[in-house]
Every structure is written in structure tokens, then in C-alpha cells.
Scaffold this motif. Structure first.
Motif, PDB file in Angstrom:
ATOM      1  N   VAL A  59      -3.198  31.040  60.206  1.00 26.05           N
ATOM      2  CA  VAL A  59      -2.778  30.031  61.179  1.00 26.05           C
ATOM      3  C   VAL A  59      -2.725  28.688  60.459  1.00 26.05           C
ATOM      4  O   VAL A  59      -3.755  28.059  60.221  1.00 26.05           O
ATOM      5  CB  VAL A  59      -3.738  29.973  62.384  1.00 26.05           C
ATOM      6  N   ALA A  60      -1.506  28.267  60.092  1.00 24.61           N
ATOM      7  CA  ALA A  60      -1.323  27.037  59.322  1.00 24.61           C
ATOM      8  C   ALA A  60      -0.401  26.085  60.064  1.00 24.61           C
ATOM      9  O   ALA A  60       0.466  25.437  59.480  1.00 24.61           O
ATOM     10  CB  ALA A  60      -0.749  27.362  57.939  1.00 24.61           C
ATOM     11  N   THR A  61      -0.606  25.996  61.361  1.00 26.45           N
ATOM     12  CA  THR A  61       0.221  25.179  62.246  1.00 26.45           C
ATOM     13  C   THR A  61      -0.445  23.823  62.479  1.00 26.45           C
ATOM     14  O   THR A  61      -1.581  23.595  62.045  1.00 26.45           O
ATOM     15  CB  THR A  61       0.378  25.912  63.587  1.00 26.45           C
ATOM     16  N   PRO A  62       0.236  22.884  63.181  1.00 26.32           N
ATOM     17  CA  PRO A  62      -0.424  21.617  63.523  1.00 26.32           C
ATOM     18  C   PRO A  62      -1.750  21.838  64.247  1.00 26.32           C
ATOM     19  O   PRO A  62      -1.940  22.825  64.967  1.00 26.32           O
ATOM     20  CB  PRO A  62       0.611  20.922  64.408  1.00 26.32           C
ATOM     21  N   ASP A  63      -2.662  20.897  64.065  1.00 29.42           N
ATOM     22  CA  ASP A  63      -4.064  21.093  64.440  1.00 29.42           C
ATOM     23  C   ASP A  63      -4.272  21.433  65.910  1.00 29.42           C
ATOM     24  O   ASP A  63      -5.146  22.232  66.251  1.00 29.42           O
ATOM     25  CB  ASP A  63      -4.855  19.826  64.105  1.00 29.42           C
ATOM     26  N   ASP A  64      -3.492  20.811  66.801  1.00 30.89           N
ATOM     27  CA  ASP A  64      -3.729  21.008  68.228  1.00 30.89           C
ATOM     28  C   ASP A  64      -3.390  22.412  68.690  1.00 30.89           C
ATOM     29  O   ASP A  64      -3.781  22.819  69.786  1.00 30.89           O
ATOM     30  CB  ASP A  64      -2.940  19.977  69.040  1.00 30.89           C
ATOM     31  N   SER A  65      -2.663  23.190  67.867  1.00 26.18           N
ATOM     32  CA  SER A  65      -2.272  24.537  68.267  1.00 26.18           C
ATOM     33  C   SER A  65      -3.176  25.625  67.697  1.00 26.18           C
ATOM     34  O   SER A  65      -3.008  26.794  68.020  1.00 26.18           O
ATOM     35  CB  SER A  65      -0.819  24.806  67.816  1.00 26.18           C
ATOM     36  N   HIS A  66      -4.146  25.251  66.851  1.00 28.62           N
ATOM     37  CA  HIS A  66      -4.991  26.263  66.212  1.00 28.62           C
ATOM     38  C   HIS A  66      -5.704  27.148  67.229  1.00 28.62           C
ATOM     39  O   HIS A  66      -5.773  28.366  67.077  1.00 28.62           O
ATOM     40  CB  HIS A  66      -6.029  25.590  65.315  1.00 28.62           C
ATOM     41  N   GLY A  67      -6.251  26.524  68.270  1.00 26.00           N
ATOM     42  CA  GLY A  67      -7.051  27.268  69.225  1.00 26.00           C
ATOM     43  C   GLY A  67      -6.261  28.344  69.944  1.00 26.00           C
ATOM     44  O   GLY A  67      -6.670  29.514  69.994  1.00 26.00           O
ATOM     45  N   LEU A  86     -10.870  23.713  62.354  1.00 25.17           N
ATOM     46  CA  LEU A  86     -10.903  24.833  63.275  1.00 25.17           C
ATOM     47  C   LEU A  86     -10.246  24.463  64.598  1.00 25.17           C
ATOM     48  O   LEU A  86      -9.547  25.268  65.212  1.00 25.17           O
ATOM     49  CB  LEU A  86     -12.356  25.274  63.500  1.00 25.17           C
ATOM     50  N   GLY A  87     -10.455  23.247  65.065  1.00 18.73           N
ATOM     51  CA  GLY A  87      -9.841  22.735  66.285  1.00 18.73           C
ATOM     52  C   GLY A  87      -9.932  21.225  66.274  1.00 18.73           C
ATOM     53  O   GLY A  87     -10.418  20.636  65.304  1.00 18.73           O
ATOM     54  N   ILE A  88      -9.493  20.581  67.362  1.00 22.27           N
ATOM     55  CA  ILE A  88      -9.584  19.115  67.409  1.00 22.27           C
ATOM     56  C   ILE A  88     -10.588  18.633  68.459  1.00 22.27           C
ATOM     57  O   ILE A  88     -10.751  17.431  68.636  1.00 22.27           O
ATOM     58  CB  ILE A  88      -8.208  18.464  67.637  1.00 22.27           C
ATOM     59  N   THR A  89     -11.262  19.577  69.113  1.00 20.23           N
ATOM     60  CA  THR A  89     -12.354  19.244  70.023  1.00 20.23           C
ATOM     61  C   THR A  89     -13.460  20.276  69.855  1.00 20.23           C
ATOM     62  O   THR A  89     -13.223  21.386  69.352  1.00 20.23           O
ATOM     63  CB  THR A  89     -11.909  19.244  71.499  1.00 20.23           C
ATOM     64  N   MET A 340     -19.356  22.815  63.338  1.00 24.60           N
ATOM     65  CA  MET A 340     -20.259  21.674  63.276  1.00 24.60           C
ATOM     66  C   MET A 340     -19.608  20.458  62.611  1.00 24.60           C
ATOM     67  O   MET A 340     -19.887  19.314  62.979  1.00 24.60           O
ATOM     68  CB  MET A 340     -21.538  22.063  62.542  1.00 24.60           C
ATOM     69  N   SER A 341     -18.723  20.676  61.646  1.00 21.03           N
ATOM     70  CA  SER A 341     -18.038  19.541  61.026  1.00 21.03           C
ATOM     71  C   SER A 341     -17.023  18.937  61.986  1.00 21.03           C
ATOM     72  O   SER A 341     -16.874  17.707  62.048  1.00 21.03           O
ATOM     73  CB  SER A 341     -17.369  19.963  59.717  1.00 21.03           C
ATOM     74  N   VAL A 342     -16.322  19.781  62.760  1.00 22.67           N
ATOM     75  CA  VAL A 342     -15.406  19.256  63.771  1.00 22.67           C
ATOM     76  C   VAL A 342     -16.173  18.499  64.851  1.00 22.67           C
ATOM     77  O   VAL A 342     -15.755  17.422  65.293  1.00 22.67           O
ATOM     78  CB  VAL A 342     -14.568  20.385  64.394  1.00 22.67           C
TER      79      VAL A 342
END
Length: 378
Positions: A59-67, A86-89, A340-342
Motif C-alpha cells: 500500500v503505497a498510496t497517499p497517507d489518508d487512504s492507507h487505512g 501507518l495512518g494520519i490519526t 506509537m510514532s503516528v
């Protein structure tokens, strides 16, 4: 932009191969299908699930679509490699981890910096006790191409990234946690949009300028053709208190003349600092004193040679991923560490937009922690 991971995973005749492409852009689909010599190129990732013969997905798409994409794959039983972040939230990350746990489908997160030569060298130095017990870990990140890389496309839109502490910082926060042996429990930050907020922007749905990643503008105030939405910070400073008592700090600036990152780890018996992260660069250790600054240090280590992109990190994590989906077992990358980093970056972003208010990082369900620490074995 994130092809390096797919390229590292494409090894025809040597164990694994890219067999399908999914992308919203028809030009990208055509180009990448030719690059990987495949005739399977679809617009929607869900079309791939209809095949039933995929061993894994990157999964190498824009960040908001990872989830959403990762969860679709995991629910279909397809192991997923999720590019950082991993995600943006925090909520997105927890949903991905819970889905992997509930479905029993293997999840891997592409934190390639853990596999770079300079990071592994610093970890080895600390493990040997050259600097004693870590007590402070600082990172300064000079993003010299920031205006070109992050303010001419979707990265500049907080609805797509949350903020650049989520796009750029999670790799470094992850490494800080790894070197320090703990996770952020409390964080605060300050930051602002100081340079790129008032520069000329493109109209919506206008393509990026030709040569946007080859022809760089200087000084930063000379930038033109920025994304039509620019509402993320271009400079930020975050402070972290880790759960083991270590104090950490991360600083990021997107309008510096040079591009590099600097790590400093201070322990009970010394200090280490990296001077570059390319092969042949050095990590220096000062563990005698007290004295004034000594450029020669007490010990100097050379960053080891590595093949491939990102200091060899891309090839190492793709090899580990393929081994993991075949055999299982422990991995150097960690979905819990990625979460944890996110979490630290997301709460720091909230803090800097609220005048530096501190936030406590929410704990992860202990059952999830135990599951991933067991190597995703029920």
C-alpha cells in the motif's frame, strides 16, 4: 513517488515479483505496468481482490487512504505492507491493527529507516554501552527540498496528511523510540506556516509543473505553482517525554538550503552524533571529559556500505516482509511502534495548533500489543 519499495520487491526468478498495479491515474497505470512487465493494471484496488491469487499487497498510496485500503486487503486475507505512516490519526492506526488481529492476516509497516546502516550502527553503539544508558534523544531534520517535495501536491493539504509531522516525522520518531527503548507518553509542540503560506498557488485540478522534482527553486520565497491548498506547517518543534523517562525532541524545517538529518543521543556516560547517513559518513562518540567541544571525538565509526535506495533500507524491509508472509516470526519493524510514532506526531500536530498544549498519548489495547509482540501469532 514511492516506487522504490515496489522496485525493491520486484525480483523475477529470485523469490518474488510485482504482478499487478492499481492506481487512479491511467497514465501511471500504463507506465508502471510497462515497468513491471504486467498486463494487470486496474483503477480500483478492490478489483485486485476479485483475483484471489495475490500473496501480498504493498500500500503505497497517499497517507489518508492507507487505512481503508489496508483494511480491505486484511479483511480479504491478503497480507499488507503499509508504507509509512501507518495512518494520519491514532484512530486509523488502531483500526488497522484491530483488523489485522481480528482477521489473523499479517500486517507489516514500511519503516525503512530501522534498516539503514546509520541507524543500525547507532543502535549497536548504544547496545554496547559506549554512551551509557540513553537519557536524551534529539533529531534535527533539515528538509532542503521541502517546498518542492511537500508543497506542490497533496502533502500540503492537512485533510490528506494531517500535518507534516505525520508525513515526515514518524520515521524519525520511530527511530528515537527504538534507540531510547521506550514510547512517547506525553508530547507538546510549536510550529507555523512561515514561508509557503503566501506564495503563488496553482488552480485546482492543475497538474504539477514540468520538472518539479528536477528543477529546484532557490530561495524558498521564489517558489511558484504550489498546491492550491497549503495549510500545513513548514516548521515545527516537538518535545516528547517517553514512558521510560527519556526526554526526546524533534525539529523539522522545510526551507533550509541543505537536506539532511542529525541525531544526537546523550547517555549517562557519553554522547553520540551522526555526521551524515550515507555509506562512509561517520557516527562519533564522546565518552570522556569534561572538556570543550572536540571535533575529533573519542571514537569514530564509519557508516557501512549498503546497496539500494534509502541506504539499503528498502531492499532489507521488502526482503523481511516477504520472509514474514511466508514464514512468520519476529520482524525488526513493528506495527505497534508504527502506531506509537503516528500517535506522537498526531498529538504534536494538535498541540502546535493549540498553542503548545501538552497531550498524553493514549495507550494501545494490551491484547493488541501482546499479539504483535508474539509475531502476530494468536
Amino acid at each position: 513517488m514511492r516506487r522504490s519499495i515496489a522496485a525493491a520487491a520486484h525480483r523475477p526468478g529470485r523469490g518474488w515479483v510485482i504482478v499487478a498495479i492499481a492506481d487512479l491515474d491511467s497514465d501511471v497505470r500504463k507506465r508502471e505496468a510497462e515497468r513491471f512487465n504486467t498486463d494487470i493494471a486496474v483503477e480500483n484496488h478492490r478489483q485486485l481482490l476479485e483475483r484471489g491469487d495475490l500473496d501480498a499487497v504493498i500500500v503505497a498510496t497517499p497517507d489518508d487512504s492507507h487505512g481503508a485500503i489496508a483494511c480491505d486487503m486484511l479483511r480479504a486475507g491478503v497480507p499488507a505492507f503499509v508504507e509509512k505512516p501507518l495512518g494520519i490519526t491514532v484512530e486509523q492506526c488502531d483500526t488497522i491493527l484491530s483488523t489485522a488481529y481480528e482477521t489473523g492476516t499479517r500486517l507489516y509497516v514500511g519503516h525503512n529507516m530501522r534498516q539503514t546502516g546509520v541507524v543500525r550502527l547507532m543502535r549497536d553503539i548504544i547496545a554496547r554501552g559506549d554512551t551509557g544508558e540513553p537519557k536524551a534523544v534529539w533529531v534535527r531534520h533539515f528538509v532542503g527540498y521541502g517546498g518542492d517535495y511537500y508543497f506542490k501536491d497533496w502533502h500540503a493539504d492537512r485533510s490528506r496528511t494531517n500535518g507534516l509531522l505525520l508525513q515526515k516525522a514518524p520515521q524519525d520518531i520511530n527511530v528515537q523510540h527504538w534507540l531510547a527503548g521506550g514510547y512517547t507518553s506525553r508530547v507538546n509542540a510549536l510550529g507555523d506556516l512561515l514561508v509557503y503560506g503566501d506564495l503563488p498557488r496553482r488552480e485546482p485540478d492543475t497538474p504539477r509543473p514540468e520538472g518539479w522534482l528536477r528543477d529546484f527553486d532557490w530561495p524558498p520565497t521564489a517558489q511558484r505553482d504550489l498546491h492550491h491548498v497549503v495549510d500545513v506547517e513548514d516548521v515545527s518543534v516537538m518535545n516528547m517525554q517517553l514512558d521510560n523517562g527519556v526526554t526526546a525532541a524533534y525539529q523539522q524545517c522545510h526551507f533550509t538550503p541543505d537536506y539532511w538529518r542529525n541525531y544526537t543521543v546523550i547517555g549517562t556516560e557519553g554522547r553520540l552524533e551522526n555526521f551524515g547517513d550515507d555509506p562512509g559518513d561517520t557516527v562519533k562518540v564522546w565518552n570522556s571529559g569534561p572538556s570543550g567541544y572536540r571535533a575529533d571525538a573519542d571514537i569514530s565509526y564509519r557508516v557501512p556500505n549498503a546497496d539500494g535506495s534509502h541506504g539499503g533500507g528498502d531492499s532489507r524491509i521488502t526482503a523481511e516482509f516477504c520472509r514474514f508472509i511466508r514464514q512468520g516470526g519476529a520482524t525488526d519493524t513493528s506495527p505497534v511502534a508504527a502506531r506509537m510514532s503516528v500517535a506522537a506526531g498526531a498529538l504534536a500536530t494538535r498541540s502546535l495548533r493549540e498553542g503548545g498544549r501538552p497531550y498524553d498519548v493514549p495507550a494501545l489495547d494490551p491484547e493488541l500489543v501482546a499479539y504483535f509482540e508474539r509475531g502476530q501469532v494468536p
